[in-house]
Design a protein around this motif. Structure first.
Motif, mmCIF file in Angstrom:
data_model
loop_
_atom_site.group_PDB
_atom_site.id
_atom_site.type_symbol
_atom_site.label_atom_id
_atom_site.label_comp_id
_atom_site.label_asym_id
_atom_site.label_seq_id
_atom_site.Cartn_x
_atom_site.Cartn_y
_atom_site.Cartn_z
ATOM 1 N N VAL A 68 0.835 -1.366 0.059
ATOM 2 C CA VAL A 68 -0.037 0.033 0.021
ATOM 3 C C VAL A 68 0.962 1.244 -0.199
ATOM 4 O O VAL A 68 0.636 2.225 -0.621
ATOM 5 C CB VAL A 68 -1.065 0.104 1.316
ATOM 6 N N ALA A 99 -8.108 -0.120 0.067
ATOM 7 C CA ALA A 99 -7.042 -0.763 0.448
ATOM 8 C C ALA A 99 -6.679 -0.552 1.917
ATOM 9 O O ALA A 99 -6.505 -1.304 2.783
ATOM 10 C CB ALA A 99 -5.620 -0.638 -0.216
ATOM 11 N N GLU A 100 -6.618 0.617 2.305
ATOM 12 C CA GLU A 100 -6.050 1.271 3.744
ATOM 13 C C GLU A 100 -7.480 1.074 4.885
ATOM 14 O O GLU A 100 -7.029 0.533 5.812
ATOM 15 C CB GLU A 100 -6.054 2.692 3.545
ATOM 16 N N ALA A 111 -4.004 -1.946 -4.426
ATOM 17 C CA ALA A 111 -2.591 -1.704 -4.568
ATOM 18 C C ALA A 111 -2.104 -1.555 -6.313
ATOM 19 O O ALA A 111 -1.685 -0.475 -6.500
ATOM 20 C CB ALA A 111 -1.767 -2.051 -3.707
#
Length: 380
Positions: A248, A294-295, A327
């Motif tokens: 990431v 993603a986070e 990512a």
């Protein structure tokens, strides 16, 4: 969740910038990233991840992910070496995996320099140990302890490792399996320069041959047999999503370059930065969407899993798959939008593209994660 007390001590922005200074040079040379690791040490990262009972700050799981994402944003080869080392320190917090006297020595060395630790697991014949099987590498008893013989593949940090945890079986009629801790400078260790990959070129992930490398009696850490031998280090790495975090970081670095380029690029026919166009703004939105996804998964699933939510724990392998997909998609979107400049070695974006593809190789791999999830859903 309460913020980690070391957030103010480890300046994540400064950490990324310091590690990034040498990333391109090490990517081109493929040498062990000594300077990048030194920058990590100066930033206080190793002090931050050590357990409190060993004099460290013992940051929580979320802060460890933030730190690894920040290092990955600067240089993912450095982040991977650090992530593998951190895994040992985290394991030692809850239980004394290493002999106390040896770990005390590691802590003392770590105060002075960036000590690197990694588990040598994969083998040319066996493949990835996360999929099960017995290692061919063998430890035998000696008058003073143990001696290990065998060949390991994909040993990250090999040329700079201070401690190898060599996954091996004993030569008993009914073999026991475990890790033998050996010093990186021990006689009988030979590095075979096999690492010539597309990405993470500075990770020094070469093959290593162990020819009768000796270690004391208490350096053998046995893994209890539970029906099939699977390497718990690989499982722990997957559960922590530590490797996903560093990629990431790679995607955030790609976003950084995309943003700078969009503001700096002023085509003659347009007369203004391409950042002002709807097309580039839409691509920027797509990149941010992938990174938010993603986070959110990375930190949300980890927080729930650490809190003991069984559903979150079960979803970790799928979360890793989805984080990696996002990512990669973020970096690919930036590359597709910028065209030829994105693939030029004069710009870092082509390096970020090469590096982010390595995210797929870490366990759990996508096919295994999907198979497990599918069986769980179907109840078979």
């Amino acid at each position: 969740m309460t913020a980690s007390p070391t957030l103010s001590r480890v300046d994540l922005g400064a950490l990324t910038a310091a590690v990034a200074e040498t990333a391109e040079r090490y990517d081109r040379s493929g040498a062990f990233p000594t300077d990048g690791l030194a920058a990590v040490h100066r930033a206080g990262v190793f002090q931050a991840v050590l357990g409190e009972r060993f004099g460290g700050d013992q940051v929580d799981a979320l802060e460890r992910l933030r730190i690894l994402q920040a290092i990955g944003r600067g240089d993912p080869s450095v982040a991977l070496i650090v992530a593998n080392t951190v895994a040992t320190h985290v394991a030692q917090i809850d239980r004394d995996v290493w002999p106390a006297h040896l770990y005390e020595k590691v802590v003392a060395e770590t105060a002075e320099r960036p000590v690197s630790i990694n588990t040598a697991r994969a083998e040319p014949e066996l493949g990835a140990p996360a999929r099960g099987g017995l290692p061919a590498t063998t430890v035998r008893r000696t008058a003073d302890g143990w001696a290990v013989t065998g060949r390991k593949a994909y040993v990250t940090a090999s040329t700079g490792l201070d401690y190898h945890l060599v996954w091996a079986k004993t030569d008993d009629p009914e073999p026991r399996v475990g890790h033998l801790i050996v010093r990186g400078d021990a006689p009988g260790i030979t590095i075979i320069p096999t690492w010539d990959h597309l990405g993470l070129r500075a990770s020094s992930t070469h093959d290593v041959v162990y020819d009768g490398v000796e270690a004391p009696e208490d350096h053998f850490l046995e893994i209890p047999f539970t029906g099939v031998y699977r390497d718990p280090a690989a499982q722990a790495s997957a559960l922590g999503l530590t490797h996903a975090a560093l990629y990431v970081g790679v995607a955030r670095a790609a976003q950084d370059f995309f943003t700078r380029f969009a503001h700096d690029r002023v085509p003659a026919g347009l007369g203004r930065p391409i950042a002002t166009t709807d097309r580039i703004q839409t691509v920027a939105g797509e990149i941010e969407a992938q990174l938010v996804q993603a986070e959110t998964l990375l930190y949300g699933v980890t927080e729930k899993a650490v809190a003991g939510d069984p559903e979150a724990v079960a979803r970790v392998p799928l979360a890793k798959v989805l984080i990696v997909r996002s990512a990669i998609a973020a970096v690919e979107a930036a590359v597709a939008a910028l065209g030829n400049p994105a693939l030029s070695r004069t710009n870092p974006l082509e390096r970020h593209l090469r590096d982010v593809f390595s995210a797929r190789v870490h366990p759990p791999q996508e096919d295994q994660a999907l198979l497990t999830a599918g069986r769980r859903v179907l109840g078979v």
